[in-house]
Structure formats: C-alpha cells, structure tokens
Design an enzyme around this catalytic site. Structure first.
Site, PDB file in Angstrom:
ATOM      1  CE  LYS A  34      -0.113   0.117   5.036  1.00 18.50           C
ATOM      2  NZ  LYS A  34      -0.750  -0.414   6.243  1.00 18.50           N
ATOM      3  CE1 TYR A 267      14.838  32.189   5.023  1.00 18.18           C
ATOM      4  CE2 TYR A 267      14.985  29.814   4.690  1.00 18.18           C
ATOM      5  CZ  TYR A 267      14.736  31.084   4.197  1.00 18.18           C
ATOM      6  OH  TYR A 267      14.398  31.253   2.888  1.00 18.18           O
TER       7      TYR A 267
HETATM    8  C1  LIG Z   1       0.067  -1.587   6.852  1.00 20.09           C
HETATM    9  C2  LIG Z   1      -0.611  -2.832   7.265  1.00 20.09           C
HETATM   10  C3  LIG Z   1       0.105  -4.042   7.465  1.00 20.09           C
HETATM   11  C4  LIG Z   1       1.620  -4.142   7.448  1.00 20.09           C
HETATM   12  O1  LIG Z   1       2.154  -3.808   8.714  1.00 20.09           O
HETATM   13  P1  LIG Z   1       3.740  -3.842   9.009  1.00 20.09           P
HETATM   14  O2  LIG Z   1       3.869  -3.414  10.414  1.00 20.09           O
HETATM   15  O3  LIG Z   1       4.355  -2.863   8.062  1.00 20.09           O
HETATM   16  O4  LIG Z   1       4.205  -5.222   8.782  1.00 20.09           O
HETATM   17  C5  LIG Z   1      -0.625  -5.187   7.694  1.00 20.09           C
HETATM   18  N1  LIG Z   1      -1.969  -5.157   7.771  1.00 20.09           N
HETATM   19  C6  LIG Z   1      -2.689  -4.030   7.616  1.00 20.09           C
HETATM   20  C7  LIG Z   1      -4.168  -4.061   7.727  1.00 20.09           C
HETATM   21  C8  LIG Z   1      -2.031  -2.830   7.381  1.00 20.09           C
HETATM   22  O5  LIG Z   1      -2.752  -1.705   7.246  1.00 20.09           O
END
Ligand SMILES: *Cc1c(COP(=O)(O)O)cnc(C)c1O
Length: 371
Positions: A34, A267
């Site tokens: 994702k 800055y």
């Molecule tokens: C992002 C996500 C994961 C992966 O989690 P990690 O800690 O990166 O392994 C697994 N399941 C769901 C539903 C997620 O949203």
C-alpha cells in the site's frame, strides 16, 4: 510533477532477499504494498512478487489495485482501504478481480445492493473483524450475523477473514496480542462453519516473526520487506534478522564555503561557528520530505562519511558541517540522505532524529523523483 533534485533509488535485489527471509517462516505471504509500497514504488514491487510466485498482495485503494493488475500481477489483490462502495467501485473490483475489504454493515449492505443488480455474478470479498485495533471491522459479536447476511445474499463470497494487531511489536503487550488472536480464531470458526474455504490473515510483520503460530494462515508483512525491523530496540529485535534496506536517497551538494569563527548561517541564524568551519548546502529540504527540525544528532553521508546537519532545514536546502571530512568536498558531490556506501544513514536513524518511525521516513522521502 516537476522532478526534485532528490533521487530515490530502490534495490529490488534486497527486496527479494527480505521476502525470502520471511518466506522461511512457513506461512503464505500477502506482502503489503500500500501507499506506493511504503514509498518504494508499487509497480516494481508487484513485479518481484510475481517473480517469487507470491500470489497474494495487499494494496490500499481499489485504484492502486487496478494499477497493480494492469501492470501484470496475476495473484490475489486485496484492497485494505475500503470505503462504502459505489457502482464504479464494484465494477472495478469485478473487472480487475480485486478483493475489497468489507468492514461494516453500511459497506456490506451497499455491496449486496449493488451486486443484486448484476445478475449471476459473485463478488469475492475480504471480511474484516476488529479484535482490538479499534479502527475497522465487525466486532466479534457481529460476525455471526454478518456471516448469515452474506450467506443469504448469495452474491458475495468471503474468501478471506482479516484482522489487524495493534501491539504485536511490543513484547510487554503480549497478552493483548494473544487476546486478539483468540478473538480472531473464534471469528474464523464462526465464518468457516458457513464458508469452509475461507482463508485467515491476522499477522503484520511483528505478528509473522514473533507470533508465527497465532497469526492466521496468510501473513501481511509490510515494514520488513523494505528492510526494517518493527521490533528494533525491543527484546524481540532478533526475531527479524538479516534484513537489507531497499531505499536509498541521494541529493547533490550545491555549495561549499568557509564559515569564519563567530559567523552565523541560515534562517534565524540558528547556527553560529565556534571555530572556522567548512560548510556545504545539500539540495534537500522540507519540501522533499526531510524534517524541518531534526534532533542535533542528524547526519547525512558524503562518500560514506557522516557529516552533521547544522542550522535550520529550509524548503529545498539543508546545511552540513563538512569540516572533518578526510577529503575536499566540492559542489556536485553526492550526498546520501538515506543509505548509500560507508557509514550509511538508515531509515531507523532518520526516524530517531525526526521523532517518528521508519514507515513515515520511507513514505515521505519516497515521494521524490525515482531514478
Ligand atoms: C500496513 C498494514 C500491514 C503491514 O504492517 P507492518 O507493520 O508494516 O508489517 C498489515 N496489515 C494491515 C491491515 C495494514 O494496514
């Protein structure tokens, strides 16, 4: 988009290496790609999954799923980020064979209503149950009724039950994780009475490596496939060894100059030289996802040697103290913000300096131009 001066490199051989390490845990994997594969690039990531014969992938939105499918990935695609669907969402899911996540009654009824007008077709869905994350999902008490509703509908086929662990990376909360796993098993039993072929997916990276027996038959590792250990700094650090970072980020050095004792820069004139210094400006700033106020330990790397970040980070520039380099730096030299040769900066280092977690580091820096 106008390319940034900041270049993101991705080492897909390291990505393969990390996946192979996790495959040895003996579970089916549904790698989480994702958010553009945590900034690494969802399409090349999906190519590697195909190559390794990994036949489940978790993406965020249905639209991301479409891109992965159109790019040629032929395994199961689960969209973790589901909204109450409209007609177009259902068309997309059916046409591209993407499995949407159904996590509440509103969504379930909307999927059913839309499918009722599409005679003869059946939509594969993933059902989410909330076992303690408090985010998405039917409560364990609702699962029985949801299962009956789905069975009566006949237009939806649950192929996967999903839940998400909240504290699997915190050993001091093992009891909570065990309770989540118990609730999950019970929900799975309930659904399997009606849908015996249902697959079950509970564990994220930490669940997979540290609660392997309790995290369902398909695990969803994210962070570890990109080379980082969610249990870094805990007593379980060793459960996830040998990972190699996938992302590195480099920018050019655009100016090198001498700052005399007593002179200030940037800055707010937030840095004043206590002795003569050789300083340089790197072409990265907060517009490129670098944190504006990192801790004083923050460094970048020039030719594998760490140099401290000084002064206030600007929109597209950051100042480095180059005085102690064992060679003469010049404009045009490459500065590694993340990764690279020598004493490389890791996403975990940046996370420590930025007061965040490696997930955010790769997501932010990954928005820059890819080479
Ligand atoms: C992002 C996500 C994961 C992966 O989690 P990690 O800690 O990166 O392994 C697994 N399941 C769901 C539903 C997620 O949203």
């Amino acid at each position: 988009m106008i390319p940034s001066s900041c270049l993101v490199h991705t080492d897909w051989e390291n990505f393969r290496h990390n996946l192979r390490i996790l495959m040895r845990k003996g579970k089916s994997l549904m790698p989480v790609i994702k958010a553009n594969a945590y900034g690494h690039g969802v399409l090349p990531a999906s190519e590697v999954l195909s190559e390794l014969g990994i036949d489940w992938a978790a993406i965020g939105t249905l639209e991301e799923g479409r891109q992965v499918r159109d790019h040629g990935y032929r395994g199961n695609i689960v969209a973790l980020l589901s909204f109450t669907p409209g007609q177009e969402d259902v068309s997309l899911a059916l046409e591209k064979n993407i499995i949407p996540l159904v996590h509440d009654w509103k969504g379930l009824k909307a999927f059913d209503a839309i499918m009722s007008s599409r005679h003869g077709s059946v939509l594969d869905i993933a059902v989410k149950t909330d076992t303690g994350m408090g985010r998405l999902g039917f409560s364990p008490e609702e699962i029985e009724e949801a299962a009956s509703f789905i069975a009566a509908s006949g237009r939806l086929r649950p192929v996967l039950l999903i839940s998400h662990l909240a504290v699997a990376d915190e050993p001091e909360h093992d009891e909570y994780t065990a309770r989540q796993a118990d609730l999950f098993d019970r929900a799975a039993e309930t659904l399997r009475r009606i849908f015996p072929d249902l697959r079950c997916s509970l564990g994220n990276t930490a669940g997979l490596v540290s609660h392997t027996e309790r995290c369902g038959d398909i695990c969803r590792p994210g962070l570890a496939i990109y080379g980082y250990n969610p249990q870094f700094g805990t007593s379980r650090e060793g459960d996830c060894e040998g990972l190699l970072p996938v992302m590195s980020v480099s920018v050019p050095l655009i100016s090198v100059r001498t700052l005399r004792k007593g002179e200030s820069l940037g800055y707010g004139l937030s840095y004043t030289a206590e002795s003569d210094r050789l300083v340089g400006w790197a072409a990265i700033g907060y517009a490129d996802g670098y944190r504006r106020n990192p801790s004083p330990e923050a460094c970048m790397c020039v030719n594998g040697v760490r140099v401290p970040v000084i002064g206030r980070v600007a929109m597209q520039t950051t100042c480095l103290d180059l005085t102690d380099l064992p060679f003469s730096p010049a404009p045009g030299d490459t500065v590694h913000v993340l990764g690279g040769p020598g004493h490389a900066v890791s996403a975990q280092d940046l996370a420590d300096w930025w007061g965040t977690i490696p997930y955010e580091v790769t997501c932010l820096l990954g928005k820059n131009t890819r080479n």
